[in-house]
Design a protein around this motif. Sequence first.
Motif, PDB file in Angstrom:
ATOM      1  N   TYR A  89       0.832  -1.200   0.000  1.00 64.66           N
ATOM      2  CA  TYR A  89       0.000   0.000   0.000  1.00 64.66           C
ATOM      3  C   TYR A  89       0.871   1.256   0.000  1.00 64.66           C
ATOM      4  O   TYR A  89       1.990   1.246   0.512  1.00 64.66           O
ATOM      5  CB  TYR A  89      -0.888   0.034   1.244  1.00 64.66           C
ATOM      6  N   GLY A  90       0.335   2.335  -0.560  1.00 62.44           N
ATOM      7  CA  GLY A  90       1.072   3.583  -0.552  1.00 62.44           C
ATOM      8  C   GLY A  90       0.148   4.785  -0.620  1.00 62.44           C
ATOM      9  O   GLY A  90      -0.951   4.717  -1.185  1.00 62.44           O
ATOM     10  N   ILE A  91       0.593   5.889  -0.029  1.00 66.56           N
ATOM     11  CA  ILE A  91      -0.115   7.173  -0.084  1.00 66.56           C
ATOM     12  C   ILE A  91       0.865   8.210  -0.616  1.00 66.56           C
ATOM     13  O   ILE A  91       2.011   8.261  -0.178  1.00 66.56           O
ATOM     14  CB  ILE A  91      -0.603   7.612   1.313  1.00 66.56           C
ATOM     15  N   GLU A  92       0.411   9.026  -1.564  1.00 67.96           N
ATOM     16  CA  GLU A  92       1.257  10.092  -2.097  1.00 67.96           C
ATOM     17  C   GLU A  92       0.445  11.368  -2.260  1.00 67.96           C
ATOM     18  O   GLU A  92      -0.682  11.347  -2.759  1.00 67.96           O
ATOM     19  CB  GLU A  92       1.875   9.677  -3.433  1.00 67.96           C
ATOM     20  N   PHE A  93       1.017  12.487  -1.831  1.00 66.83           N
ATOM     21  CA  PHE A  93       0.335  13.776  -1.848  1.00 66.83           C
ATOM     22  C   PHE A  93       0.300  14.385  -3.250  1.00 66.83           C
ATOM     23  O   PHE A  93      -0.705  14.961  -3.663  1.00 66.83           O
ATOM     24  CB  PHE A  93       1.040  14.736  -0.883  1.00 66.83           C
ATOM     25  N   LEU A  94       1.393  14.265  -3.989  1.00 64.09           N
ATOM     26  CA  LEU A  94       1.516  14.936  -5.289  1.00 64.09           C
ATOM     27  C   LEU A  94       1.044  14.026  -6.423  1.00 64.09           C
ATOM     28  O   LEU A  94       1.478  12.878  -6.541  1.00 64.09           O
ATOM     29  CB  LEU A  94       2.959  15.368  -5.523  1.00 64.09           C
ATOM     30  N   GLU A  95       0.184  14.572  -7.271  1.00 64.51           N
ATOM     31  CA  GLU A  95      -0.473  13.773  -8.300  1.00 64.51           C
ATOM     32  C   GLU A  95       0.509  13.200  -9.317  1.00 64.51           C
ATOM     33  O   GLU A  95       0.372  12.054  -9.751  1.00 64.51           O
ATOM     34  CB  GLU A  95      -1.530  14.619  -9.010  1.00 64.51           C
ATOM     35  N   ASP A  96       1.505  13.974  -9.728  1.00 65.95           N
ATOM     36  CA  ASP A  96       2.446  13.464 -10.724  1.00 65.95           C
ATOM     37  C   ASP A  96       3.283  12.318 -10.166  1.00 65.95           C
ATOM     38  O   ASP A  96       3.572  11.343 -10.867  1.00 65.95           O
ATOM     39  CB  ASP A  96       3.336  14.580 -11.271  1.00 65.95           C
ATOM     40  N   ASN A  97       3.651  12.413  -8.897  1.00 65.87           N
ATOM     41  CA  ASN A  97       4.367  11.310  -8.253  1.00 65.87           C
ATOM     42  C   ASN A  97       3.491  10.062  -8.175  1.00 65.87           C
ATOM     43  O   ASN A  97       3.966   8.941  -8.399  1.00 65.87           O
ATOM     44  CB  ASN A  97       4.799  11.703  -6.846  1.00 65.87           C
ATOM     45  N   LEU A  98       2.231  10.255  -7.834  1.00 67.29           N
ATOM     46  CA  LEU A  98       1.301   9.137  -7.722  1.00 67.29           C
ATOM     47  C   LEU A  98       1.223   8.368  -9.037  1.00 67.29           C
ATOM     48  O   LEU A  98       1.329   7.135  -9.056  1.00 67.29           O
ATOM     49  CB  LEU A  98      -0.089   9.645  -7.329  1.00 67.29           C
ATOM     50  N   GLU A  99       1.020   9.082 -10.134  1.00 65.11           N
ATOM     51  CA  GLU A  99       0.892   8.435 -11.432  1.00 65.11           C
ATOM     52  C   GLU A  99       2.177   7.704 -11.813  1.00 65.11           C
ATOM     53  O   GLU A  99       2.129   6.614 -12.386  1.00 65.11           O
ATOM     54  CB  GLU A  99       0.517   9.462 -12.503  1.00 65.11           C
ATOM     55  N   PHE A 103       2.630   3.698 -12.379  1.00 64.65           N
ATOM     56  CA  PHE A 103       3.200   3.222 -13.636  1.00 64.65           C
ATOM     57  C   PHE A 103       4.391   2.297 -13.380  1.00 64.65           C
ATOM     58  O   PHE A 103       4.516   1.229 -13.995  1.00 64.65           O
ATOM     59  CB  PHE A 103       3.644   4.404 -14.506  1.00 64.65           C
ATOM     60  N   LYS A 104       5.275   2.689 -12.472  1.00 63.73           N
ATOM     61  CA  LYS A 104       6.463   1.895 -12.188  1.00 63.73           C
ATOM     62  C   LYS A 104       6.099   0.546 -11.582  1.00 63.73           C
ATOM     63  O   LYS A 104       6.727  -0.479 -11.896  1.00 63.73           O
ATOM     64  CB  LYS A 104       7.401   2.682 -11.259  1.00 63.73           C
ATOM     65  N   ILE A 135      -3.372  -2.159  -8.103  1.00 61.79           N
ATOM     66  CA  ILE A 135      -2.418  -1.066  -7.929  1.00 61.79           C
ATOM     67  C   ILE A 135      -3.138   0.254  -7.675  1.00 61.79           C
ATOM     68  O   ILE A 135      -2.772   1.022  -6.780  1.00 61.79           O
ATOM     69  CB  ILE A 135      -1.497  -0.954  -9.162  1.00 61.79           C
ATOM     70  N   HIS A 136      -4.182   0.522  -8.429  1.00 62.46           N
ATOM     71  CA  HIS A 136      -4.907   1.783  -8.280  1.00 62.46           C
ATOM     72  C   HIS A 136      -5.707   1.841  -6.981  1.00 62.46           C
ATOM     73  O   HIS A 136      -5.934   2.933  -6.444  1.00 62.46           O
ATOM     74  CB  HIS A 136      -5.828   2.000  -9.479  1.00 62.46           C
ATOM     75  N   LYS A 137      -6.108   0.698  -6.462  1.00 63.00           N
ATOM     76  CA  LYS A 137      -6.824   0.666  -5.189  1.00 63.00           C
ATOM     77  C   LYS A 137      -5.886   0.786  -3.997  1.00 63.00           C
ATOM     78  O   LYS A 137      -6.266   1.302  -2.940  1.00 63.00           O
ATOM     79  CB  LYS A 137      -7.628  -0.633  -5.073  1.00 63.00           C
ATOM     80  N   ASN A 138      -4.654   0.322  -4.163  1.00 58.07           N
ATOM     81  CA  ASN A 138      -3.708   0.281  -3.047  1.00 58.07           C
ATOM     82  C   ASN A 138      -2.779   1.486  -2.979  1.00 58.07           C
ATOM     83  O   ASN A 138      -2.289   1.838  -1.907  1.00 58.07           O
ATOM     84  CB  ASN A 138      -2.859  -0.985  -3.117  1.00 58.07           C
ATOM     85  N   ILE A 139      -2.489   2.083  -4.111  1.00 58.23           N
ATOM     86  CA  ILE A 139      -1.586   3.235  -4.146  1.00 58.23           C
ATOM     87  C   ILE A 139      -2.417   4.445  -4.539  1.00 58.23           C
ATOM     88  O   ILE A 139      -2.835   4.577  -5.691  1.00 58.23           O
ATOM     89  CB  ILE A 139      -0.437   2.996  -5.142  1.00 58.23           C
ATOM     90  N   ILE A 140      -2.666   5.305  -3.579  1.00 57.62           N
ATOM     91  CA  ILE A 140      -3.661   6.346  -3.787  1.00 57.62           C
ATOM     92  C   ILE A 140      -3.156   7.719  -3.350  1.00 57.62           C
ATOM     93  O   ILE A 140      -2.172   7.839  -2.619  1.00 57.62           O
ATOM     94  CB  ILE A 140      -4.960   6.011  -3.027  1.00 57.62           C
TER      95      ILE A 140
END
Length: 234
Positions: A89-99, A103-104, A135-140
Amino acid sequence: MTSEKLIKSKERVQKHGEVFTPSWMVQKMLDTEGVKEATEDIHATFLEPSSGDGNFLVAILERKLEAVTQQFDKMNWKTKSLFALASIYGIEFLEDNLELARFKMLDNYMKWYEKAFGERLSVNTGFYKSTKFIIHKNIIRGNTLTKRHPDTDEPIIFSEWKRVKGKPSKVEWSEFTFASLFGENVNVERGIPEGQLSLFDLDGDGIDDIALDIEKKMEPIIIDIQKVYQLEEK
């Protein structure tokens, strides 16, 4: 040899404190006693509260998929690798980093798939769609401090992928709030289970050690983990 880039811009450092962890340090941290063993357990749960562009997430996935490849044959690789993926699981504040992190993770998984089966995973298959869905459910996207989405202020919501006893390919899917990990209740319109979970569950059972007396307001859905993309239609 090109040096690893640890910052994107001075402005981002000043505004968000964004400095990436170098790869050598990521590996050293994951080699810590206790953590190393967990990275080799396909069901042990990891949560990265500040994912950046996914360096930690990918490093953990690498180790888990190596464990899948070493411990299971090709017949079981798909199911076991998806359970390994669903434990991260992961949380990221910045949208470009999230995408980029998403992807990675997907790109890394597809490379391991190709290594296991000798062919590229087709984007038209349900299996690919399930991989991407997990991936999209876990890394948001979210603010770890407020436990909410930085734009909408909605609570951060994760998926729980609980193994079904006696049915190796089945998963019991439900949702929970990030705030519930800390025993906090969040008023939301959607029905989700509230309760206290541990950030790191290293006993091999994943995020399923929910505290007693939790009022679950939605019925979990049991589905084959290779077909979880169908949950998008529910």
